[in-house]
Design a protein around this motif. Structure first.
Motif, PDB file in Angstrom:
ATOM      1  N   HIS A  62       0.831  -1.214   0.000  1.00 19.59           N
ATOM      2  CA  HIS A  62       0.000   0.000   0.000  1.00 19.59           C
ATOM      3  C   HIS A  62       0.861   1.258   0.000  1.00 19.59           C
ATOM      4  N   GLU A  63       1.924   1.244   0.777  1.00 25.01           N
ATOM      5  CA  GLU A  63       2.805   2.411   0.796  1.00 25.01           C
ATOM      6  C   GLU A  63       3.451   2.635  -0.572  1.00 25.01           C
ATOM      7  N   THR A  64       3.796   1.540  -1.209  1.00 22.51           N
ATOM      8  CA  THR A  64       4.379   1.672  -2.561  1.00 22.51           C
ATOM      9  C   THR A  64       3.366   2.282  -3.535  1.00 22.51           C
ATOM     10  N   PHE A  65       2.124   1.800  -3.449  1.00 26.15           N
ATOM     11  CA  PHE A  65       1.071   2.362  -4.305  1.00 26.15           C
ATOM     12  C   PHE A  65       0.856   3.838  -4.018  1.00 26.15           C
ATOM     13  N   ALA A  66       0.883   4.216  -2.728  1.00 26.45           N
ATOM     14  CA  ALA A  66       0.672   5.624  -2.372  1.00 26.45           C
ATOM     15  C   ALA A  66       1.797   6.496  -2.915  1.00 26.45           C
ATOM     16  N   ALA A  67       3.025   6.001  -2.804  1.00 26.35           N
ATOM     17  CA  ALA A  67       4.154   6.778  -3.332  1.00 26.35           C
ATOM     18  C   ALA A  67       4.043   6.928  -4.849  1.00 26.35           C
ATOM     19  N   GLU A  68       3.629   5.860  -5.494  1.00 21.63           N
ATOM     20  CA  GLU A  68       3.476   5.932  -6.950  1.00 21.63           C
ATOM     21  C   GLU A  68       2.361   6.898  -7.335  1.00 21.63           C
ATOM     22  N   MET A  69       1.281   6.927  -6.555  1.00 19.00           N
ATOM     23  CA  MET A  69       0.191   7.857  -6.835  1.00 19.00           C
ATOM     24  C   MET A  69       0.639   9.301  -6.648  1.00 19.00           C
ATOM     25  N   ARG A  70       1.429   9.564  -5.594  1.00 17.22           N
ATOM     26  CA  ARG A  70       1.932  10.925  -5.390  1.00 17.22           C
ATOM     27  C   ARG A  70       2.835  11.348  -6.551  1.00 17.22           C
ATOM     28  N   HIS A  71       3.648  10.409  -7.002  1.00 20.15           N
ATOM     29  CA  HIS A  71       4.520  10.721  -8.138  1.00 20.15           C
ATOM     30  C   HIS A  71       3.693  11.023  -9.401  1.00 20.15           C
ATOM     31  N   ASN A  72       2.651  10.241  -9.606  1.00 16.86           N
ATOM     32  CA  ASN A  72       1.794  10.469 -10.775  1.00 16.86           C
ATOM     33  C   ASN A  72       1.061  11.806 -10.671  1.00 16.86           C
ATOM     34  N   ASP A  73       0.653  12.184  -9.449  1.00 11.07           N
ATOM     35  CA  ASP A  73      -0.015  13.478  -9.268  1.00 11.07           C
ATOM     36  C   ASP A  73       0.924  14.629  -9.615  1.00 11.07           C
ATOM     37  N   LYS A  74       2.168  14.515  -9.198  1.00 14.93           N
ATOM     38  CA  LYS A  74       3.131  15.569  -9.530  1.00 14.93           C
ATOM     39  C   LYS A  74       3.317  15.679 -11.048  1.00 14.93           C
ATOM     40  N   ILE A  75       3.425  14.523 -11.686  1.00 16.35           N
ATOM     41  CA  ILE A  75       3.592  14.538 -13.148  1.00 16.35           C
ATOM     42  C   ILE A  75       2.366  15.153 -13.822  1.00 16.35           C
ATOM     43  N   MET A  76       1.159  14.839 -13.308  1.00 17.19           N
ATOM     44  CA  MET A  76      -0.059  15.387 -13.879  1.00 17.19           C
ATOM     45  C   MET A  76      -0.103  16.905 -13.726  1.00 17.19           C
ATOM     46  N   CYS A  77       0.308  17.408 -12.579  1.00 14.49           N
ATOM     47  CA  CYS A  77       0.324  18.865 -12.375  1.00 14.49           C
ATOM     48  C   CYS A  77       1.292  19.544 -13.344  1.00 14.49           C
ATOM     49  N   ILE A  78       2.442  18.918 -13.512  1.00 14.25           N
ATOM     50  CA  ILE A  78       3.426  19.494 -14.441  1.00 14.25           C
ATOM     51  C   ILE A  78       2.869  19.515 -15.867  1.00 14.25           C
ATOM     52  N   LEU A  79       2.205  18.429 -16.262  1.00 16.28           N
ATOM     53  CA  LEU A  79       1.644  18.369 -17.614  1.00 16.28           C
ATOM     54  C   LEU A  79       0.523  19.381 -17.801  1.00 16.28           C
ATOM     55  N   GLN A  80      -0.300  19.580 -16.763  1.00 14.41           N
ATOM     56  CA  GLN A  80      -1.371  20.569 -16.870  1.00 14.41           C
ATOM     57  C   GLN A  80      -0.812  21.976 -17.015  1.00 14.41           C
ATOM     58  N   ASP A  81       0.241  22.300 -16.242  1.00  9.26           N
ATOM     59  CA  ASP A  81       0.870  23.616 -16.379  1.00  9.26           C
ATOM     60  C   ASP A  81       1.446  23.806 -17.779  1.00  9.26           C
ATOM     61  N   ARG A  82       2.066  22.759 -18.283  1.00 12.03           N
ATOM     62  CA  ARG A  82       2.639  22.857 -19.625  1.00 12.03           C
ATOM     63  C   ARG A  82       1.544  23.046 -20.676  1.00 12.03           C
ATOM     64  N   GLU A  83       0.445  22.315 -20.522  1.00 18.16           N
ATOM     65  CA  GLU A  83      -0.650  22.455 -21.484  1.00 18.16           C
ATOM     66  C   GLU A  83      -1.265  23.848 -21.426  1.00 18.16           C
ATOM     67  N   ARG A  84      -1.424  24.400 -20.221  1.00  9.06           N
ATOM     68  CA  ARG A  84      -1.980  25.747 -20.076  1.00  9.06           C
ATOM     69  C   ARG A  84      -1.056  26.778 -20.724  1.00  9.06           C
ATOM     70  N   ARG A  85       0.239  26.609 -20.534  1.00  5.76           N
ATOM     71  CA  ARG A  85       1.197  27.544 -21.122  1.00  5.76           C
ATOM     72  C   ARG A  85       1.196  27.431 -22.656  1.00  5.76           C
ATOM     73  N   ASP A  86       1.112  26.204 -23.161  1.00  3.66           N
ATOM     74  CA  ASP A  86       1.077  26.029 -24.618  1.00  3.66           C
ATOM     75  C   ASP A  86      -0.193  26.625 -25.217  1.00  3.66           C
ATOM     76  N   ARG A  87      -1.321  26.471 -24.523  1.00  4.51           N
ATOM     77  CA  ARG A  87      -2.567  27.038 -25.034  1.00  4.51           C
ATOM     78  C   ARG A  87      -2.495  28.569 -25.065  1.00  4.51           C
ATOM     79  N   LYS A  88      -1.886  29.143 -24.042  1.00  4.37           N
ATOM     80  CA  LYS A  88      -1.748  30.602 -23.989  1.00  4.37           C
ATOM     81  C   LYS A  88      -0.866  31.103 -25.131  1.00  4.37           C
ATOM     82  N   ASN A  89       0.233  30.397 -25.387  1.00  2.00           N
ATOM     83  CA  ASN A  89       1.126  30.798 -26.478  1.00  2.00           C
ATOM     84  C   ASN A  89       0.425  30.664 -27.834  1.00  2.00           C
TER      85      ASN A  89
END
Length: 377
Positions: A62-89
């Motif tokens: 379970h701890e491994t799954f939780a760590a993997e989920m946190r890592h995926n959340d960080k990646i998702m936030c980074i991708l959303q910021d990148r998509e927002r910046r690309d849309r603005k450009n």
């Protein structure tokens, strides 16, 4: 003294371990009190230990799954910021392109909403030849002739040119007509001269042709008369030769040699054969009598042969019947002997079976039961 190898030591240790485990198991299994009323504490401890290990493993998973989920959340936030910046450009680039290359004055329908359309438009009347001066525009009225002098001068010049052109055409037409009449007259004279010469030539040719045809017909008549005379003479000679040939020929004289075929003396030509002679008929009748006698002799020989074969067949059938009866008697004797032998063998087997049953019967003792349940397996 032999040296102990590590492999041997390991085998001895494993064997000792298995022996100890077997002794412990026998104590647990053969102890009726612990087996029926008591509990196996060691087994319980092992189960508790296994359960703890399982819980720890599940927690780690379970701890491994939780760590993997946190890592995926960080990646998702980074991708959303990148998509927002690309849309603005992208929106900024589109706006810049529209401002630089898609201006309002470059549109096809800009003239409908141009605020400076009235300033750019032409005045209501530029000249008399303006195509926009329609009747409803009230810019030009009937009866106005601003170009009267120029128009009249142009019309006079045009009439003069037309008159000169008509005069030239008339003179040219008269000259052409005269030239055509002269040419027709000359051509007509030439045709008449040629026709007279051809007529003279045709008359001379016709006279020569008639003379030649007359001479040819005369020669043909003489030749035809001579040919007919020769044909009549030849026909008379042929008739006489035919009559003499028929009178002396084989048809009327009925020569028998004419019917002989070229394929052999025993064959004749049907259309020339006049029938057989008396000698031939007598020979045929004699041959027929001989054939009848020969056939009777053959029939008698066949009858005697059939009788002989019938007699042999009857004898053979009688001998076969006797052999069958003898064979049946022998089979009955063999069957009786076999039955007697089987009966004696059955009695002997029954007595042996009875003896064996008497010999193999015994009682179970205590030693038979003590050989069971000596191990825990």
């Amino acid at each position: 003294m032999e040296a102990a190898l590590p492999k041997d030591l390991a085998q001895e240790a494993a064997l000792a371990k298995r022996r100890h485990a077997e002794i412990c198991r026998q104590k647990r299994v053969f102890d009726a009190r612990n087996r029926i009323l008591g509990g196996d504490t060691e087994a319980w401890d092992a189960q508790v230990h296994d359960q703890k290990i399982k819980e720890a493993t599940e927690k780690a998973r379970h701890e491994t799954f939780a760590a993997e989920m946190r890592h995926n959340d960080k990646i998702m936030c980074i991708l959303q910021d990148r998509e927002r910046r690309d849309r603005k450009n992208l929106c900024k680039a589109i706006n810049d392109f529209q401002q630089n290359f898609q201006k309002p004055e470059t549109r096809r329908e800009f003239d409908l909403s141009d605020p400076l359309a009235l300033k750019k438009d032409l005045p209501a009347r530029v000249s008399d030849n303006d195509l926009r001066n329609t009747v409803s525009g009230l810019q030009k009225f009937m009866g106005e002739d601003l170009n009267f002098k120029e128009r009249k001068k142009f019309q006079e010049e045009q009439n003069r040119e037309w008159s000169l052109q008509q005069k030239r055409e008339w003179e040219q037409a008269r000259a052409d007509h005269k030239l055509a009449e002269d040419f027709y007259t000359q051509t007509r004279l030439q045709f008449d001269e040629a026709a007279r010469s051809l007529q003279k030539l045709e008359s001379a040719t016709r006279r020569a042709t008639c003379a030649a045809v007359k001479e040819f017909n005369k020669k043909q008549a003489v030749a035809s008369a001579e040919r007919k005379r020769q044909e009549r003479a030849q026909e008379q000679e042929d008739n006489l030769a035919e009559i003499s040939g028929l009178l002396s020929g084989d048809l009327l004289t009925e020569n028998p040699l004419q019917a002989v075929s070229s394929f052999g003396p025993h064959r004749v030509v049907p259309d020339r054969w006049k029938g057989m002679s008396r000698e031939q008929l007598a020979e045929i009748r004699l041959t027929q009598k001989q054939q009848v006698q020969e056939k009777l002799r053959c029939q008698e020989e066949q009858r005697l042969c059939n009788m002989d074969w019938d007699r042999r067949r009857i004898q053979k059938a009688r001998a076969s019947l006797l052999c069958d009866r003898q064979q049946q008697r022998l089979q009955r004797g063999l069957r009786k002997a076999l039955d007697c032998s089987n009966l004696s063998l059955a009695q002997e087997q029954h007595s042996r079976k009875k003896y064996m049953n008497d010999m193999n019967t015994n009682q179970l003792s205590e030693d038979y039961f003590t050989q069971f349940n000596t191990r825990s397996r």
